[in-house]
Design a protein around this motif. Structure first.
Motif, short mmCIF file in Angstrom:
data_model
loop_
_atom_site.label_atom_id
_atom_site.label_comp_id
_atom_site.label_asym_id
_atom_site.label_seq_id
_atom_site.Cartn_x
_atom_site.Cartn_y
_atom_site.Cartn_z
N ARG A 1 8.13 -13.64 -14.79
CA ARG A 1 6.88 -13.15 -14.57
C ARG A 1 6.91 -11.75 -14.01
NH1 ARG A 1 2.58 -12.88 -11.30
NH2 ARG A 1 3.14 -14.52 -10.07
N ILE A 2 7.61 -11.73 -13.06
CA ILE A 2 7.49 -10.32 -12.25
C ILE A 2 8.88 -9.70 -12.38
CG2 ILE A 2 7.36 -9.60 -9.69
CD1 ILE A 2 6.00 -11.98 -8.95
N LEU A 3 8.64 -8.26 -12.61
CA LEU A 3 9.52 -7.40 -12.70
C LEU A 3 9.47 -6.72 -11.40
CD1 LEU A 3 11.90 -5.93 -14.40
CD2 LEU A 3 10.15 -4.51 -15.27
N LEU A 4 10.69 -6.39 -10.53
CA LEU A 4 10.71 -5.68 -9.68
C LEU A 4 11.13 -4.35 -9.61
CD1 LEU A 4 10.61 -5.51 -6.29
CD2 LEU A 4 12.76 -6.41 -6.36
N VAL A 5 10.31 -3.08 -9.22
CA VAL A 5 10.79 -2.03 -9.80
C VAL A 5 10.76 -0.93 -8.25
CG1 VAL A 5 10.32 0.12 -10.97
CG2 VAL A 5 9.45 -1.99 -11.66
N ASP A 6 12.05 -0.30 -8.28
CA ASP A 6 12.12 0.43 -7.01
C ASP A 6 11.13 1.82 -6.98
OD1 ASP A 6 12.96 2.09 -4.77
OD2 ASP A 6 14.92 2.28 -5.30
N GLY A 7 9.98 1.59 -6.06
CA GLY A 7 9.38 2.56 -6.11
C GLY A 7 9.55 3.76 -5.07
N GLN A 8 10.82 4.01 -4.77
CA GLN A 8 11.16 5.27 -4.09
C GLN A 8 11.91 6.27 -5.05
OE1 GLN A 8 12.71 4.51 0.25
NE2 GLN A 8 13.39 2.57 -0.62
N ASP B 1 0.81 -1.24 0.01
CA ASP B 1 0.02 -0.06 -0.36
C ASP B 1 0.83 1.04 -0.03
OD1 ASP B 1 -2.75 -1.04 0.28
OD2 ASP B 1 -2.08 -2.03 2.09
N GLY B 2 0.50 2.08 -0.98
CA GLY B 2 1.26 3.53 -1.05
C GLY B 2 2.57 3.50 -1.82
N SER B 3 2.59 2.34 -2.41
CA SER B 3 3.94 2.01 -3.68
C SER B 3 3.75 2.98 -4.81
CB SER B 3 4.02 0.51 -4.07
OG SER B 3 2.66 0.13 -4.70
N PRO C 1 9.36 0.66 1.38
CA PRO C 1 9.15 0.18 2.66
C PRO C 1 7.83 0.60 3.22
CG PRO C 1 11.37 1.23 2.38
CD PRO C 1 10.54 1.40 1.22
N PRO C 2 7.42 -0.22 4.32
CA PRO C 2 6.02 0.08 4.83
C PRO C 2 5.83 1.57 5.33
CG PRO C 2 6.93 -1.97 5.57
CD PRO C 2 7.98 -1.53 4.92
N GLU C 3 6.91 2.06 6.04
CA GLU C 3 7.05 3.24 6.62
C GLU C 3 6.70 4.42 5.44
OE1 GLU C 3 9.17 0.62 9.01
OE2 GLU C 3 9.39 1.09 6.86
N THR C 4 7.25 4.06 4.29
CA THR C 4 7.02 5.14 3.34
C THR C 4 5.84 5.07 2.68
OG1 THR C 4 9.60 4.88 2.45
CG2 THR C 4 7.98 5.59 0.89
N GLY C 5 5.08 3.83 2.44
CA GLY C 5 3.73 3.73 2.10
C GLY C 5 2.92 4.11 2.94
N GLN D 1 -5.09 -0.01 7.79
CA GLN D 1 -4.92 0.35 9.05
C GLN D 1 -4.23 -0.59 10.12
OE1 GLN D 1 -8.85 1.36 11.19
NE2 GLN D 1 -9.42 2.74 9.55
N ARG D 2 -3.77 -1.71 9.34
CA ARG D 2 -3.03 -2.68 10.14
C ARG D 2 -1.61 -2.45 10.42
NH1 ARG D 2 -5.43 -7.84 6.68
NH2 ARG D 2 -7.48 -8.23 7.78
N ALA D 3 -1.37 -2.81 11.41
CA ALA D 3 -0.07 -2.43 11.93
C ALA D 3 1.19 -2.62 10.82
CB ALA D 3 0.52 -3.22 13.20
N LEU D 4 2.31 -1.68 11.03
CA LEU D 4 3.43 -1.74 10.21
C LEU D 4 4.17 -3.23 10.27
CD1 LEU D 4 5.15 1.51 10.93
CD2 LEU D 4 3.92 0.90 8.71
N ALA D 5 4.11 -4.08 11.30
CA ALA D 5 4.52 -5.41 11.05
C ALA D 5 3.93 -6.29 10.39
CB ALA D 5 4.51 -6.02 12.53
N TYR D 6 2.64 -5.96 9.96
CA TYR D 6 1.67 -6.70 9.33
C TYR D 6 2.35 -6.41 7.64
CZ TYR D 6 -2.18 -7.35 5.97
OH TYR D 6 -2.90 -8.12 4.94
N HIS D 7 2.07 -5.02 7.47
CA HIS D 7 2.83 -4.61 6.20
C HIS D 7 4.14 -5.32 5.95
CE1 HIS D 7 -0.91 -2.39 5.10
NE2 HIS D 7 -1.07 -2.16 6.29
#
Length: 228
Positions: free
Chosen positions: A193-200, A14-16, A140-144, A170-176
């Motif tokens: 199949r999956i291409l990983l892209v740096d969302g930062q 979330d927030g990526s 990272p979850p914090e950024t999202g 709303q779930r805790a950052l540990a979940y994310h």
């Protein structure tokens, strides 16, 4: 039903920024006059959207984890049958914001539910449909979380409190954090199949990477059709 199109999915925590990127690719296809379907999960059909409302409503705190898994699968089944497979059969490019990978990451890794069972349920729901390419945009979850509270659009510049986030957000950052690890595991298992892209990086930089890869896929599809 024969698949004559291309099935492209966008995933990420979330927030990526995946929704921004899928809209950019849709605009690219529209500018090129290429037929496409832009859709999302959970949702995409009238029935699926009603299920989405149940899943994401913050008031449904008593929803069981197995119930959540099955509701996602039910929404997806209707979506695939009513929208995705027909569009692919027509030769369209299908751009979908989340698909089975999200269930594995969010309900499997995030909720510590059996991944093999979630995959089995998903195969039944989709008839085994698999994307041709998945763009996994990572942050990272914090950024999202920070991005979700400062979304752009109609609410630009407005800080959102926890009550504005949906039941999953709303779930805790540990979940994310577990969700993110789930996406990494999926990427390692599905490198073709999956291409990983740096969302930062900047949205334009992210899109250049996605656009270059997608156009390569599109050329391959057109070449195969010519050889038939």
């Amino acid at each position: 039903m024969e698949n004559n199109g291309l099935f492209i999915t966008f995933e990420g925590p979330d927030g990526s920024g995946k929704t921004t990127q899928i809209r950019k690719l849709a605009a690219e296809l529209e500018a090129r006059g290429i037929p496409f379907l832009l859709t999302r999960e959970p949702g995409g059909t009238q029935i699926s959207d009603k299920i989405r409302a149940l899943i994401l409503n913050p008031e449904n705190l008593r929803m069981g984890e197995k119930t959540e898994i099955l509701l996602y699968a039910a929404s997806r089944s209707q979506h695939v049958e009513e929208k995705i497979r027909p569009a692919l059969a027509e030769g369209k490019i299908v751009l979908c914001d989340r698909f089975v990978d999200a269930s594995v990451a969010y309900q499997g890794y995030g909720l510590n539910q059996p991944v093999d069972k979630i995959r089995a349920i998903s195969r039944f729901a989709t008839g085994g449909l698999t994307p041709d390419r998945t763009y996994l945009i990572d942050v990272p979850p914090e950024t999202g979380r920070q991005r979700m509270r400062h979304r752009t659009g109609p609410e630009a510049g407005v800080t959102r409190d926890a009550g504005d986030l949906d039941r999953i957000e709303q779930r805790a950052l540990a979940y994310h954090a577990r969700v993110r690890e789930g996406f990494f595991a999926l990427c390692k298992e599905n490198q073709q199949r999956i291409l990983l892209v740096d969302g930062q990086t900047s949205p334009d930089t992210v899109f250049r990477i996605i656009r270059t890869d997608f156009l390569h896929l599109l050329k391959g599809k057109e070449r195969r059709q010519t050889e038939r």
